[in-house]
Design a protein around this motif. Structure first.
Motif, short mmCIF file in Angstrom:
data_model
loop_
_atom_site.label_atom_id
_atom_site.label_comp_id
_atom_site.label_asym_id
_atom_site.label_seq_id
_atom_site.Cartn_x
_atom_site.Cartn_y
_atom_site.Cartn_z
N ALA A 116 2.57 -0.72 3.45
CA ALA A 116 2.02 0.29 2.53
C ALA A 116 0.68 -0.16 1.94
O ALA A 116 0.50 -0.17 0.72
N VAL A 117 -0.28 -0.47 2.80
CA VAL A 117 -1.60 -0.91 2.34
C VAL A 117 -2.29 0.21 1.56
O VAL A 117 -2.86 -0.01 0.48
N THR A 118 -2.25 1.43 2.10
CA THR A 118 -2.92 2.56 1.46
C THR A 118 -2.33 2.82 0.08
O THR A 118 -3.07 3.03 -0.90
N GLU A 119 -1.00 2.80 -0.02
CA GLU A 119 -0.37 3.03 -1.32
C GLU A 119 -0.73 1.92 -2.32
O GLU A 119 -0.94 2.19 -3.50
N GLY A 120 -0.81 0.67 -1.84
CA GLY A 120 -1.19 -0.42 -2.72
C GLY A 120 -2.59 -0.26 -3.28
O GLY A 120 -2.83 -0.45 -4.48
N LEU A 121 -3.53 0.12 -2.43
CA LEU A 121 -4.91 0.30 -2.88
C LEU A 121 -5.03 1.50 -3.83
O LEU A 121 -5.74 1.43 -4.84
N TYR A 122 -4.34 2.58 -3.52
CA TYR A 122 -4.42 3.75 -4.39
C TYR A 122 -3.83 3.44 -5.76
O TYR A 122 -4.37 3.84 -6.79
N SER A 123 -2.72 2.73 -5.79
CA SER A 123 -2.12 2.34 -7.06
C SER A 123 -3.08 1.48 -7.87
O SER A 123 -3.16 1.61 -9.10
N ALA A 124 -3.84 0.61 -7.20
CA ALA A 124 -4.82 -0.23 -7.89
C ALA A 124 -5.91 0.62 -8.53
O ALA A 124 -6.32 0.36 -9.67
N LEU A 125 -6.40 1.64 -7.83
CA LEU A 125 -7.44 2.49 -8.39
C LEU A 125 -6.97 3.19 -9.67
O LEU A 125 -7.75 3.39 -10.61
N GLU A 126 -5.69 3.54 -9.72
CA GLU A 126 -5.16 4.22 -10.90
C GLU A 126 -5.06 3.29 -12.11
O GLU A 126 -4.99 3.75 -13.25
N LEU A 127 -5.03 1.97 -11.89
CA LEU A 127 -4.91 1.03 -13.00
C LEU A 127 -6.21 0.85 -13.77
O LEU A 127 -6.20 0.54 -14.96
N PHE A 128 -7.35 1.05 -13.12
CA PHE A 128 -8.63 0.80 -13.78
C PHE A 128 -8.84 1.72 -14.98
O PHE A 128 -8.31 2.84 -15.03
N ASP A 129 -9.62 1.22 -15.93
CA ASP A 129 -9.99 2.00 -17.12
C ASP A 129 -11.14 2.93 -16.74
O ASP A 129 -12.24 2.48 -16.44
N TRP A 130 -10.88 4.25 -16.78
CA TRP A 130 -11.89 5.24 -16.41
C TRP A 130 -12.37 6.04 -17.61
O TRP A 130 -13.02 7.07 -17.45
N SER A 154 1.89 8.19 0.58
CA SER A 154 3.14 8.82 0.14
C SER A 154 3.27 8.96 -1.36
O SER A 154 4.25 9.52 -1.85
N LEU A 155 2.30 8.47 -2.15
CA LEU A 155 2.41 8.53 -3.61
C LEU A 155 2.22 9.95 -4.11
O LEU A 155 1.31 10.66 -3.68
N HIS A 156 3.07 10.36 -5.04
CA HIS A 156 3.01 11.72 -5.58
C HIS A 156 1.69 11.92 -6.32
O HIS A 156 1.27 11.10 -7.13
N GLY A 157 1.03 13.02 -6.04
CA GLY A 157 -0.22 13.35 -6.72
C GLY A 157 -1.42 12.60 -6.20
O GLY A 157 -2.50 12.66 -6.80
N SER A 158 -1.27 11.90 -5.09
CA SER A 158 -2.38 11.12 -4.56
C SER A 158 -3.53 12.02 -4.13
O SER A 158 -3.34 13.04 -3.47
N ASP A 159 -4.76 11.62 -4.52
CA ASP A 159 -5.95 12.35 -4.09
C ASP A 159 -6.45 11.86 -2.74
O ASP A 159 -7.41 12.40 -2.21
N ALA A 160 -5.84 10.81 -2.24
CA ALA A 160 -6.27 10.23 -0.97
C ALA A 160 -5.13 10.35 0.02
O ALA A 160 -4.00 9.97 -0.26
N LEU A 166 -9.66 6.61 0.75
CA LEU A 166 -9.76 5.58 -0.28
C LEU A 166 -11.10 4.85 -0.20
O LEU A 166 -11.69 4.51 -1.22
N VAL A 167 -11.56 4.60 1.00
CA VAL A 167 -12.85 3.94 1.18
C VAL A 167 -13.95 4.76 0.51
O VAL A 167 -14.81 4.22 -0.20
N ARG A 168 -13.94 6.08 0.72
CA ARG A 168 -14.95 6.93 0.09
C ARG A 168 -14.84 6.87 -1.43
O ARG A 168 -15.86 6.85 -2.13
N MET A 169 -13.63 6.84 -1.95
CA MET A 169 -13.45 6.77 -3.40
C MET A 169 -13.97 5.44 -3.95
O MET A 169 -14.62 5.40 -5.01
N ILE A 170 -13.71 4.35 -3.24
CA ILE A 170 -14.16 3.03 -3.69
C ILE A 170 -15.68 3.00 -3.75
O ILE A 170 -16.28 2.49 -4.71
N VAL A 171 -16.34 3.56 -2.73
CA VAL A 171 -17.80 3.57 -2.71
C VAL A 171 -18.35 4.45 -3.83
O VAL A 171 -19.26 4.07 -4.57
#
Length: 281
Positions: A116-130, A154-160, A166-171
């Motif tokens: 679950a690499v994609t889920e791990g990265l997406y979960s990390a993006l949600e942790l940041f202070d925005w 597979s994460l509920h509500g994922s935008d990716a 996810l790569v586009r979001m990171i950039v």
């Protein structure tokens, strides 16, 4: 005779202006918690990740008031290959606390070289202070020995839906992605290097170094963005070190299992087969 005009009340003192919060550096480490990483984690963490974390904790801060926070996301896989998709340790500003989390990662299970690499990265993006009004440097450190599933997140509500999203979001969000791999010559390196290169800052900046550092005798690779480390050749095995400076001395890496022990553990950890969970590392 006309009445005297009433006296004007004294002017109120200027209201105190809100004080901007100090700048913040947030570091989220995303770790492959499957049995594929288990034999190599101690060495990869000690020689590659720990020096990167101490660098981000102490060095290259534009403001002396900047605080560094660390969080940990551990991913495994969907049932039946893993009993838990994600584990999250939220931010701490104490590297010693993060270090205790890293030493206690429960490596187990995992799919057939895909997790679950994609889920791990997406979960990390949600942790940041925005929140607006905060100056935040955001660093994402991925340590994996698995490739992502070829299916939507597979994460509920994922935008990716896929890793490419996810790569586009990171950039777009200006996050600095660094990648750490236990092996230097397998196909996973080519795939992860493409992701790392796609996530490079859109404009070249001498203050944001980009380094692809193979540690040949350990068979590890570190692809770094904004983390100015180099390879030390002192001692039996190389490890990453801070650049020379009059500031704090080089941190001592935590003890790592010797390569021979890691190789023995790897031999004792059979890869998973489709339809059956992997053996715990």
């Amino acid at each position: 005779m006309s009445a005297a005009a009433p006296a004007r009340p004294p002017a109120a003192p200027n209201a105190a202006q809100p004080v901007a919060p100090p700048p913040l550096r947030q570091v989220v480490v995303v770790v492959d918690g499957s049995s594929y990483m288990a034999p190599y984690w101690d060495s990869l963490y000690a020689h590659c990740l720990y020096p990167a974390l101490t660098y981000l904790d102490m060095r290259n801060k534009t403001d002396p008031a900047m605080r560094t926070e660390f969080a940990l996301v551990t991913f495994c896989d969907h049932m039946p290959y893993g009993d838990r998709l994600l584990r999250v340790n939220h931010f701490t500003n104490k590297l010693a606390v993060f270090n205790s989390w890293a030493k206690a990662v429960p490596f187990q299970g995992g799919g057939y070289a895909q997790n679950a690499v994609t889920e791990g990265l997406y979960s990390a993006l949600e942790l940041f202070d925005w929140r607006e009004g905060r100056t935040v440097e955001r660093y994402l450190l991925l340590a994996t020995n698995s490739r992502q599933h070829d299916m939507p997140c597979s994460l509920h509500g994922s935008d990716a839906s896929e890793l490419s999203d996810l790569v586009r979001m990171i950039v777009q969000k200006g996050i600095f992605l660094s990648c750490f791999l236990p092996h230097s010559l397998d196909p996973l390196r080519s795939a992860i290097k493409k992701v790392w290169e796609m996530c490079k800052p859109q404009r070249a900046d001498p203050n944001i170094p980009l380094k692809d550092l193979p540690l040949a005798s350990l068979d590890h690779v570190a692809m770094l963005t904004g983390i100015n480390l180099s390879i030390s050749t002192n001692g039996e095995h190389p490890f990453l070190i801070h650049p020379p400076s009059a500031t704090p001395s080089q941190p001592t890496p935590p003890a790592a299992a010797p390569p021979a022990a890691a190789a023995a553990a790897a031999a004792a950890t059979p890869p998973a087969r489709p339809g059956a969970p992997a053996q715990p590392g």
